[in-house]
Scaffold this motif. Structure first.
Motif, PDB file in Angstrom:
ATOM      1  N   PRO A  53      19.353  94.257  50.845  1.00  0.00           N
ATOM      2  CA  PRO A  53      20.389  95.267  50.615  1.00  0.00           C
ATOM      3  C   PRO A  53      21.718  94.625  50.233  1.00  0.00           C
ATOM      4  O   PRO A  53      22.027  93.509  50.666  1.00  0.00           O
ATOM      5  N   THR A  54      22.479  95.318  49.430  1.00  0.00           N
ATOM      6  CA  THR A  54      23.842  94.876  49.138  1.00  0.00           C
ATOM      7  C   THR A  54      24.697  94.986  50.383  1.00  0.00           C
ATOM      8  O   THR A  54      25.550  94.136  50.654  1.00  0.00           O
ATOM      9  N   SER A  55      24.468  96.038  51.150  1.00  0.00           N
ATOM     10  CA  SER A  55      25.130  96.217  52.440  1.00  0.00           C
ATOM     11  C   SER A  55      24.259  97.105  53.305  1.00  0.00           C
ATOM     12  O   SER A  55      23.320  97.738  52.831  1.00  0.00           O
ATOM     13  N   GLY A  56      24.555  97.140  54.584  1.00  0.00           N
ATOM     14  CA  GLY A  56      23.752  97.910  55.515  1.00  0.00           C
ATOM     15  C   GLY A  56      22.611  97.081  56.074  1.00  0.00           C
ATOM     16  O   GLY A  56      22.460  95.893  55.769  1.00  0.00           O
ATOM     17  N   ALA A  57      21.817  97.701  56.924  1.00  0.00           N
ATOM     18  CA  ALA A  57      20.728  96.992  57.590  1.00  0.00           C
ATOM     19  C   ALA A  57      19.560  97.928  57.833  1.00  0.00           C
ATOM     20  O   ALA A  57      19.709  99.147  57.880  1.00  0.00           O
ATOM     21  N   ALA A  58      18.370  97.332  57.987  1.00  0.00           N
ATOM     22  CA  ALA A  58      17.157  98.082  58.295  1.00  0.00           C
ATOM     23  C   ALA A  58      16.388  97.334  59.366  1.00  0.00           C
ATOM     24  O   ALA A  58      16.443  96.098  59.442  1.00  0.00           O
ATOM     25  N   ALA A  59      15.679  98.069  60.208  1.00  0.00           N
ATOM     26  CA  ALA A  59      14.910  97.445  61.279  1.00  0.00           C
ATOM     27  C   ALA A  59      13.618  98.211  61.503  1.00  0.00           C
ATOM     28  O   ALA A  59      13.553  99.430  61.310  1.00  0.00           O
ATOM     29  N   VAL A  60      12.590  97.478  61.894  1.00  0.00           N
ATOM     30  CA  VAL A  60      11.308  98.044  62.290  1.00  0.00           C
ATOM     31  C   VAL A  60      10.998  97.485  63.670  1.00  0.00           C
ATOM     32  O   VAL A  60      11.059  96.271  63.875  1.00  0.00           O
ATOM     33  N   ALA A  61      10.693  98.355  64.611  1.00  0.00           N
ATOM     34  CA  ALA A  61      10.439  97.931  65.992  1.00  0.00           C
ATOM     35  C   ALA A  61      11.617  97.135  66.536  1.00  0.00           C
ATOM     36  O   ALA A  61      11.451  96.162  67.278  1.00  0.00           O
ATOM     37  N   GLY A  62      12.831  97.514  66.134  1.00  0.00           N
ATOM     38  CA  GLY A  62      14.035  96.911  66.684  1.00  0.00           C
ATOM     39  C   GLY A  62      14.488  95.630  66.022  1.00  0.00           C
ATOM     40  O   GLY A  62      15.513  95.068  66.428  1.00  0.00           O
ATOM     41  N   ARG A  63      13.765  95.150  64.997  1.00  0.00           N
ATOM     42  CA  ARG A  63      14.130  93.897  64.355  1.00  0.00           C
ATOM     43  C   ARG A  63      14.000  94.032  62.849  1.00  0.00           C
ATOM     44  O   ARG A  63      13.161  94.802  62.359  1.00  0.00           O
ATOM     45  N   PRO A  64      14.802  93.265  62.079  1.00  0.00           N
ATOM     46  CA  PRO A  64      14.580  93.245  60.628  1.00  0.00           C
ATOM     47  C   PRO A  64      13.169  92.769  60.320  1.00  0.00           C
ATOM     48  O   PRO A  64      12.632  91.889  61.002  1.00  0.00           O
ATOM     49  N   TYR A  65      12.561  93.331  59.295  1.00  0.00           N
ATOM     50  CA  TYR A  65      11.179  93.008  58.966  1.00  0.00           C
ATOM     51  C   TYR A  65      10.975  91.504  58.836  1.00  0.00           C
ATOM     52  O   TYR A  65       9.970  90.957  59.306  1.00  0.00           O
ATOM     53  N   ARG A  66      11.898  90.813  58.183  1.00  0.00           N
ATOM     54  CA  ARG A  66      11.747  89.372  57.955  1.00  0.00           C
ATOM     55  C   ARG A  66      11.769  88.558  59.238  1.00  0.00           C
ATOM     56  O   ARG A  66      11.358  87.398  59.250  1.00  0.00           O
ATOM     57  N   GLU A  67      12.255  89.141  60.329  1.00  0.00           N
ATOM     58  CA  GLU A  67      12.317  88.424  61.604  1.00  0.00           C
ATOM     59  C   GLU A  67      11.114  88.697  62.493  1.00  0.00           C
ATOM     60  O   GLU A  67      10.993  88.099  63.570  1.00  0.00           O
ATOM     61  N   LEU A  68      10.223  89.566  62.076  1.00  0.00           N
ATOM     62  CA  LEU A  68       9.023  89.829  62.866  1.00  0.00           C
ATOM     63  C   LEU A  68       8.098  88.614  62.787  1.00  0.00           C
ATOM     64  O   LEU A  68       7.807  88.112  61.707  1.00  0.00           O
ATOM     65  N   PRO A  69       7.632  88.093  63.912  1.00  0.00           N
ATOM     66  CA  PRO A  69       6.815  86.873  63.893  1.00  0.00           C
ATOM     67  C   PRO A  69       5.475  87.055  63.179  1.00  0.00           C
ATOM     68  O   PRO A  69       4.970  86.131  62.542  1.00  0.00           O
ATOM     69  N   ASN A  70       4.889  88.234  63.279  1.00  0.00           N
ATOM     70  CA  ASN A  70       3.622  88.530  62.616  1.00  0.00           C
ATOM     71  C   ASN A  70       3.703  89.980  62.127  1.00  0.00           C
ATOM     72  O   ASN A  70       3.197  90.895  62.766  1.00  0.00           O
ATOM     73  N   PRO A  71       4.348  90.210  60.982  1.00  0.00           N
ATOM     74  CA  PRO A  71       4.674  91.573  60.560  1.00  0.00           C
ATOM     75  C   PRO A  71       3.487  92.519  60.498  1.00  0.00           C
ATOM     76  O   PRO A  71       3.608  93.692  60.849  1.00  0.00           O
ATOM     77  N   GLY A  72       2.319  92.024  60.067  1.00  0.00           N
ATOM     78  CA  GLY A  72       1.164  92.885  59.939  1.00  0.00           C
ATOM     79  C   GLY A  72       0.670  93.466  61.243  1.00  0.00           C
ATOM     80  O   GLY A  72      -0.053  94.472  61.244  1.00  0.00           O
TER      81      GLY A  72
END
Length: 299
Positions: A53-72
């Motif tokens: 994103p240019t600005s703002g944030a998104a989260a899945v299960a409380g964390r940004p998707y890229r920070e999930l240890p095993n996203p699947g």
């Protein structure tokens, strides 16, 4: 849970997504709606870490998707059913994904069965799959890691009526078991049948969101007159926001009494005056996004 917090994505001077915020709660199916070019796919790509994103944030299960240890294992994603290796079989595709996620290989057969791909189809190369079969395989990939969240972009595209009915039941069962579903689709009647909440986007911005029943109840007023041209002039002069409906009437973002009073003051003869909610989600969608698709398509 899925959260989008003031998400904005700009490409040069053009804002494809502009300050979009919403939440998807566990146990619900959220319909994410908008005309072509409204920013739906860009928003979903930001949620899944594919577009920054240019600005703002998104989260899945409380964390940004890229920070999930095993996203699947946390979120199942289906954004493009065609993005699969055409030289592998359906079973090979799922087996490789299972190894990547650390999922027991025995789950592959169970997921194939759940999405309706029989052993013959599972052995066939993906390049020989129909679009509907690719959608089923894509959904199998999304379900493989037993995630708590599903993010699906047009998952029913290419499915026959029986397949669409089957998918509706699958998504409803997933949510009823405590899962969270974000569903983007142009099949408005199917979204209306399965969704608990709606987020409607037009021109890159959220134009409405809330409970499905609440939004449908407040869809505005449908009005028709013997002289449609005079009706439009009257509504404009009264400062009432109106858009033409597909069947020749006007949908006005006002209560019926205000619309009727404006018509009476102008001496108009009305042939119909009623709440527009009876038109269901399709009428609500057309009312909220009138003109947005044309404006967006030429940018």
């Amino acid at each position: 849970m899925i959260t989008a917090d003031h998400l904005t994505k700009r490409y040069g001077p053009h804002a494809a997504v502009d300050d979009v915020s919403f939440r998807c709660e566990p146990g619900t199916v959220t319909g994410f709606l908008g005309p072509n070019g409204a920013g739906k796919s860009t928003t979903m790509r930001m949620l899944c870490g594919l577009t920054r994103p240019t600005s703002g944030a998104a989260a899945v299960a409380g964390r940004p998707y890229r920070e999930l240890p095993n996203p699947g294992r946390e979120v199942g994603v289906l954004l493009d059913a065609s993005a699969q290796h055409v030289g592998r079989s359906g079973r090979e595709t799922l087996t490789l994904a299972a190894r990547t996620m650390g999922v027991d290989a025995g789950r592959v057969a169970a997921v194939l069965d759940r999405v309706g791909l029989n052993p013959v189809a599972a052995k066939r190369r993906v390049g020989a799959y129909s679009l509907g079969m690719r959608q089923r395989l894509g959904l199998a990939l999304a379900l493989l890691g037993e995630p708590r969240v599903l993010v699906l972009d047009e998952p029913a595209n290419g499915l026959d009526p029986e397949g669409i009915f089957w998918m509706r039941g699958l998504l409803r069962d997933f949510a009823d078991r405590g899962g969270t579903v974000l569903l983007s689709s142009h099949l408005l009647r199917e979204v209306e049948a399965v969704a608990d909440r709606l987020v409607v986007i037009g021109g890159g911005r959220v134009v409405a969101q809330g409970g499905k029943d609440e939004l449908l109840a407040g869809a505005g007023t449908l009005v028709r007159a013997r002289d449609p041209h005079a009706l439009r002039l009257t509504l404009d002069r009264a400062g009432l926001d109106a858009t033409g409906s597909a069947d020749g009437g006007c949908v006005v973002r006002a209560e019926p009494d205000a619309v009727g009073q404006a018509a009476a003051d102008a001496g108009l003869v009305l042939t119909e005056l009623r709440p527009a909610g009876g038109g269901g989600l399709e009428q609500l969608f057309l009312t909220l996004t009138a003109g947005a698709s044309t404006k967006e398509a030429v940018k």
